[in-house]
Design an enzyme around this catalytic site. Sequence first.
Site, short mmCIF file in Angstrom:
data_model
loop_
_atom_site.label_atom_id
_atom_site.label_comp_id
_atom_site.label_asym_id
_atom_site.label_seq_id
_atom_site.Cartn_x
_atom_site.Cartn_y
_atom_site.Cartn_z
N LYS A 1 -37.42 42.89 91.02
CA LYS A 1 -36.31 42.05 91.49
C LYS A 1 -36.84 41.17 92.61
O LYS A 1 -37.37 41.68 93.60
CB LYS A 1 -35.22 42.99 92.01
P1 FBP Z 1 -27.38 40.07 97.06
O1 FBP Z 1 -27.16 39.68 95.62
O2 FBP Z 1 -26.09 40.18 97.82
O3 FBP Z 1 -28.40 39.17 97.72
O4 FBP Z 1 -27.94 41.55 97.04
C1 FBP Z 1 -29.22 41.85 96.58
C2 FBP Z 1 -29.91 42.74 97.58
O5 FBP Z 1 -31.24 43.04 97.21
C3 FBP Z 1 -29.17 44.03 97.86
O6 FBP Z 1 -29.55 45.06 96.99
C4 FBP Z 1 -29.54 44.29 99.29
O7 FBP Z 1 -28.53 44.94 99.99
C5 FBP Z 1 -29.71 42.94 99.85
O8 FBP Z 1 -29.97 42.05 98.80
C6 FBP Z 1 -30.85 42.88 100.84
O9 FBP Z 1 -31.00 41.55 101.22
P2 FBP Z 1 -31.91 41.11 102.43
O10 FBP Z 1 -32.81 42.25 102.75
O11 FBP Z 1 -32.65 39.91 101.95
O12 FBP Z 1 -30.98 40.78 103.54
#
Ligand code: FBP
Length: 273
Positions: free
Chosen positions: A177
């Site tokens: 991802k």
């Molecule tokens: P979003 O689709 O809201 O960006 O979430 C994806 C994700 O990977 C979540 O699993 C995680 O909570 C968040 O983004 C972490 O985002 P970051 O570390 O970039 O703030």
Amino acid sequence: MIPHADEAITRDDKSLILAYDHGLEHGPVDFEPNPDTADPDRVFELGSHDAVTAVAVQKGIAEGYYPSYEDDVTLLAKLNGTSNLWMGEPNSAVNWTVENAVEVGADAIGFTVYGGSNHEIEMVEEFREAQEAAREHDLGVVMWSYPRGQGLKNATTPSTIAYSTRLGLELGADITKVKYPGSPEAMNHAVTMAADSKVVMSGGSKTDDQDFLSTVRAAMDAGADGLAVGRNVFQRENPEQILDGLEAVIFDEASVEAALDVMGSEPTNPDAL
Ligand code: FBP
């Protein structure tokens, strides 16, 4: 990467993972746009939408709520995670063992690796342990591959995202991802670097329907295998509606225009369609 190890969390080889670890990663502030979604029941209900191939949550949410949804929702156990209160070099505590995740009913594990962080070595070694335990239990392995830390100022450049997908392949993820690297060409390069392993795009902060679906369409056209999304679904007033649009784009190969039509949503920028 083992062929078909991710079968439980894919449909027609594609994934739409609903990520719901934000209460830990970002804090309650993420639920303000749609306060109902602070309630895990609301998000597990969304997880039973046909578009969703798995719901990714931390241990406490899984233990407390998944038993009521195990017939309708596929569980992806997000094994590590850090709160936004942590101010140190990027790192992530391992909050959950694979063995316990299996007991709760998980079909796959998720694990964050911050390549480039001063903690990269220990994070990769923790990933190794989780990945090997997942293999023993036939669980799919999803890596949240988010390079960041001291030396990495812009973690979404094309070369960084290509390196992110490559880390997933090299270290044994079935699906990696990554953040969208800004263009279809860069996404295509990242997908190529993942070879036969899969790549899903991270949802990111909330944007309007047309913008969001256009980025997802571009990523899919560039060879991505789906999406792992949180805020762009649960922060909307009507999360089911965007899931209808995402189902059209990801699984039915619909254009953005057709997907907006399925949703009954007006384009914000008709000239771009
Ligand atoms: P979003 O689709 O809201 O960006 O979430 C994806 C994700 O990977 C979540 O699993 C995680 O909570 C968040 O983004 C972490 O985002 P970051 O570390 O970039 O703030």
